[in-house]
Design an enzyme around this catalytic site. Structure first.
Site, PDB file in Angstrom:
ATOM      1  N   GLU A   1       0.825  -1.215   0.000  1.00 25.47           N
ATOM      2  CA  GLU A   1       0.000   0.000   0.000  1.00 25.47           C
ATOM      3  C   GLU A   1       0.855   1.259   0.000  1.00 25.47           C
ATOM      4  O   GLU A   1       1.973   1.258   0.517  1.00 25.47           O
ATOM      5  CB  GLU A   1      -0.892   0.000   1.245  1.00 25.47           C
ATOM      6  CG  GLU A   1      -1.982  -1.050   1.162  1.00 25.47           C
ATOM      7  CD  GLU A   1      -2.652  -1.317   2.506  1.00 25.47           C
ATOM      8  OE1 GLU A   1      -3.864  -1.587   2.495  1.00 25.47           O
ATOM      9  OE2 GLU A   1      -1.995  -1.246   3.546  1.00 25.47           O
TER      10      GLU A   1
ATOM     11  N   CYS B   1       3.216   8.604   0.966  1.00 25.88           N
ATOM     12  CA  CYS B   1       3.913   7.691   1.876  1.00 25.88           C
ATOM     13  C   CYS B   1       4.035   6.350   1.167  1.00 25.88           C
ATOM     14  O   CYS B   1       3.029   5.750   0.795  1.00 25.88           O
ATOM     15  CB  CYS B   1       3.077   7.577   3.153  1.00 25.88           C
ATOM     16  SG  CYS B   1       3.693   6.356   4.304  1.00 25.88           S
TER      17      CYS B   1
ATOM     18  N   CYS C   1       7.163  -6.578   7.400  1.00 26.28           N
ATOM     19  CA  CYS C   1       8.346  -6.040   8.073  1.00 26.28           C
ATOM     20  C   CYS C   1       8.806  -7.052   9.107  1.00 26.28           C
ATOM     21  O   CYS C   1       7.993  -7.690   9.769  1.00 26.28           O
ATOM     22  CB  CYS C   1       8.006  -4.717   8.756  1.00 26.28           C
ATOM     23  SG  CYS C   1       9.443  -3.961   9.546  1.00 26.28           S
TER      24      CYS C   1
ATOM     25  N   CYS D   1       7.730  -4.577  15.766  1.00 26.41           N
ATOM     26  CA  CYS D   1       7.318  -3.598  16.782  1.00 26.41           C
ATOM     27  C   CYS D   1       5.885  -3.939  17.227  1.00 26.41           C
ATOM     28  O   CYS D   1       5.006  -4.166  16.382  1.00 26.41           O
ATOM     29  CB  CYS D   1       7.388  -2.179  16.214  1.00 26.41           C
ATOM     30  SG  CYS D   1       9.022  -1.762  15.584  1.00 26.41           S
TER      31      CYS D   1
ATOM     32  N   CYS E   1       2.605  -2.042  15.890  1.00 29.14           N
ATOM     33  CA  CYS E   1       2.484  -1.787  14.448  1.00 29.14           C
ATOM     34  C   CYS E   1       1.875  -2.999  13.753  1.00 29.14           C
ATOM     35  O   CYS E   1       2.387  -4.105  13.868  1.00 29.14           O
ATOM     36  CB  CYS E   1       3.870  -1.479  13.896  1.00 29.14           C
ATOM     37  SG  CYS E   1       3.931  -1.349  12.103  1.00 29.14           S
TER      38      CYS E   1
ATOM     39  N   CYS F   1      -0.275   5.798  10.103  1.00 23.69           N
ATOM     40  CA  CYS F   1       0.971   5.119  10.490  1.00 23.69           C
ATOM     41  C   CYS F   1       0.686   3.822  11.216  1.00 23.69           C
ATOM     42  O   CYS F   1      -0.116   3.773  12.132  1.00 23.69           O
ATOM     43  CB  CYS F   1       1.743   5.984  11.478  1.00 23.69           C
ATOM     44  SG  CYS F   1       2.509   7.379  10.753  1.00 23.69           S
TER      45      CYS F   1
HETATM   46  N1  SAH Z   1       9.882   1.059   9.548  1.00 24.15           N
HETATM   47  C1  SAH Z   1      10.064   2.458   9.585  1.00 24.15           C
HETATM   48  C2  SAH Z   1       9.076   3.205   8.706  1.00 24.15           C
HETATM   49  C3  SAH Z   1       7.675   2.679   8.684  1.00 24.15           C
HETATM   50  S1  SAH Z   1       6.766   2.837  10.199  1.00 24.15           S
HETATM   51  C4  SAH Z   1      10.004   2.963  11.016  1.00 24.15           C
HETATM   52  O1  SAH Z   1       9.652   2.201  11.904  1.00 24.15           O
HETATM   53  O2  SAH Z   1      10.372   4.109  11.216  1.00 24.15           O
HETATM   54  C5  SAH Z   1       6.414   4.589  10.176  1.00 24.15           C
HETATM   55  C6  SAH Z   1       6.071   5.175  11.526  1.00 24.15           C
HETATM   56  O3  SAH Z   1       4.829   4.655  12.004  1.00 24.15           O
HETATM   57  C7  SAH Z   1       7.103   4.870  12.625  1.00 24.15           C
HETATM   58  O4  SAH Z   1       7.511   6.058  13.250  1.00 24.15           O
HETATM   59  C8  SAH Z   1       6.327   4.010  13.606  1.00 24.15           C
HETATM   60  O5  SAH Z   1       6.805   4.183  14.916  1.00 24.15           O
HETATM   61  C9  SAH Z   1       4.912   4.508  13.402  1.00 24.15           C
HETATM   62  N2  SAH Z   1       3.868   3.569  13.829  1.00 24.15           N
HETATM   63  C10 SAH Z   1       3.885   2.245  13.726  1.00 24.15           C
HETATM   64  N3  SAH Z   1       2.724   1.729  14.213  1.00 24.15           N
HETATM   65  C11 SAH Z   1       1.968   2.770  14.633  1.00 24.15           C
HETATM   66  C12 SAH Z   1       0.643   2.887  15.196  1.00 24.15           C
HETATM   67  N4  SAH Z   1      -0.113   1.834  15.426  1.00 24.15           N
HETATM   68  N5  SAH Z   1       0.183   4.114  15.495  1.00 24.15           N
HETATM   69  C13 SAH Z   1       0.949   5.213  15.229  1.00 24.15           C
HETATM   70  N6  SAH Z   1       2.169   5.161  14.670  1.00 24.15           N
HETATM   71  C14 SAH Z   1       2.691   3.954  14.381  1.00 24.15           C
HETATM   72 FE1  SF4 Z   2       8.471  -2.315  10.866  1.00 21.55          FE
HETATM   73 FE2  SF4 Z   2       6.266  -1.212  11.813  1.00 21.55          FE
HETATM   74 FE3  SF4 Z   2       8.443  -1.344  13.336  1.00 21.55          FE
HETATM   75 FE4  SF4 Z   2       8.379   0.341  11.234  1.00 21.55          FE
HETATM   76  S1  SF4 Z   2       7.109   0.433  13.066  1.00 21.55           S
HETATM   77  S2  SF4 Z   2      10.033  -1.072  11.834  1.00 21.55           S
HETATM   78  S3  SF4 Z   2       7.123  -0.874   9.800  1.00 21.55           S
HETATM   79  S4  SF4 Z   2       7.286  -3.076  12.576  1.00 21.55           S
END
Ligand code: SAH
Ligand code: SF4
Length: 353
Positions: A95, A108, A115, A119, A122, A338
């Site tokens: 996406e 974006c 991934c 995390c 996420c 995000c």
């Molecule tokens: N992998 C990279 C870029 C993709 S994630 C990274 O982690 O930076 C992009 C952003 O989304 C990151 O700052 C992450 O902390 C944030 N993010 C992930 N899950 C989220 C959620 N459920 N609510 C708000 N932000 C989130």
């Molecule tokens: Fe991967 Fe989501 Fe963590 Fe970014 S925030 S590194 S997309 S698991």
């Protein structure tokens, strides 16, 4: 020769494309012309490259092809945010999200299918990792979304904040970035391109050795190792001290700053103590902080803090001289915000195709 054996021109960065074109005995300006057709104009076939001779087009066609994306689905949220779903050749789905905000129109884009970083907050991370995107799959997101815009509208910013960890796909991502900022290709100013990383220290160090002007964003999300380690497994490999040391050494343009992203989770990392620790941690690094109140989803075992708590957290940061903004979540009802991307459109009723 079948098209499978041919090279996809969109998998070549500007310098490799130039090598290919030079090997055909052509001058350098021919590379500029091909780049312009592929990225500035965005043509669909060699026939449309009308300032190249028929023989040259034939020769290119014999050796190569170029892929194009067509969105499988487009969903639009009430705030104007649009989510584009693409199906890749192998059936995987990714996406991209187009976010209008006053004078800006930000795209974006994704850099991986899924991934591997895991995390906890996420959705992309919770779904696991499939594979890296190729350079063509990264830049084709930009071309496909751009082709849906009206003539008088242009994309102003690109953020690598969709699905995946860009620095875990270092070579293809760097090649795509060189196309984004190349004068003959997409021609984005490097200041308008942001790469967001979970904090892979060796790759940040590697990036530091290249003279690249784009914006770096680092997802911090906690101000001590204990909390960060619980939320982000990567912290066990690269704890805060190492990560922040790499950020301190990172070469920045004059007046440029590193953006630190901090997803706020109720009762986990949102206390005033956490905010004070964050201030201490960032001392000495030219930084700004993006506070992102959690975008909730049923599969995510956390909640977003109250507005009052978010404001108090922000005030501790701004009160100590840090720039800290609370990022408005756009497109939440279509799961375009995000951390909500998982490669599947949610609501057929929003589909624009
Ligand atoms: N992998 C990279 C870029 C993709 S994630 C990274 O982690 O930076 C992009 C952003 O989304 C990151 O700052 C992450 O902390 C944030 N993010 C992930 N899950 C989220 C959620 N459920 N609510 C708000 N932000 C989130
Ligand atoms: Fe991967 Fe989501 Fe963590 Fe970014 S925030 S590194 S997309 S698991």
């Amino acid at each position: 020769m079948s098209s499978c054996e041919k090279v996809d021109l969109k998998n070549l960065g500007p310098s490799v494309l130039n090598e290919l074109i030079a090997s055909l005995g052509k001058e350098k300006y021919r590379t500029s012309q091909v780049l312009r057709w592929l990225y500035a104009v965005g043509v669909g076939s060699f026939d449309q490259m009308t300032n190249l001779s028929k023989d040259f087009r034939k020769e290119l066609d014999r050796l190569s092809f170029f892929s194009n994306f067509k969105p499988l689905q487009i969903e639009q949220a009430k705030d104007g945010t649009k989510k584009f779903l693409f199906q890749l050749m192998d059936g995987n789905r990714i996406e991209s999200v187009l976010i209008p905000d006053k004078a800006r129109l930000t795209l974006c884009i994704s850099t991986q299918v899924g991934c591997a970083m895991g995390c906890q907050f996420c959705l992309t991370g919770r779904k696991g990792f499939k594979r890296n995107l190729t350079t063509s799959e990264i830049v084709n997101q930009i071309l496909a979304v751009r082709s849906t815009l009206s003539r008088n509208v242009s994309m102003t910013n690109i953020v690598l904040m969709g699905m995946g960890e860009p620095l875990a796909n270092y070579d293809y991502v760097l090649q795509s970035l060189s196309l984004m900022t190349c004068r003959d290709a997409f021609k984005f100013s490097s200041r308008r391109v942001t790469l967001s990383t979970v904090g892979l220290v060796p790759e940040i160090e590697r990036l530091a050795t290249r003279n690249i002007g784009f914006q770096l964003a680092v997802s911090l999300n906690a101000s001590n190792d204990e909390t960060r380690g619980r939320l982000m497994p990567v912290n066990r490999r690269y704890p805060l001290k190492e990560l922040l040391a790499a950020c301190t050494r990172f070469p920045l343009r004059p007046r440029a700053r590193i953006t630190f992203e901090y997803v706020l989770l109720e009762g986990v990392n949102d206390s005033l103590q956490d905010a004070k620790e964050l201030v201490r941690l960032l001392r000495g690094i030219p930084s700004k902080v993006n506070l992102i109140p959690l975008n909730e989803a049923p599969a995510i075992p956390f909640r977003r803090p109250s507005e009052a708590k978010i404001r108090r957290f922000q005030e501790v940061l701004t009160g100590s001289g840090l720039t800290a903004i609370v990022r408005a979540s756009k497109g939440t009802e279509i799961r375009a915000a995000c951390g909500q991307l998982e490669g599947a459109c949610q609501t057929r009723s929003f589909c624009l195709l």
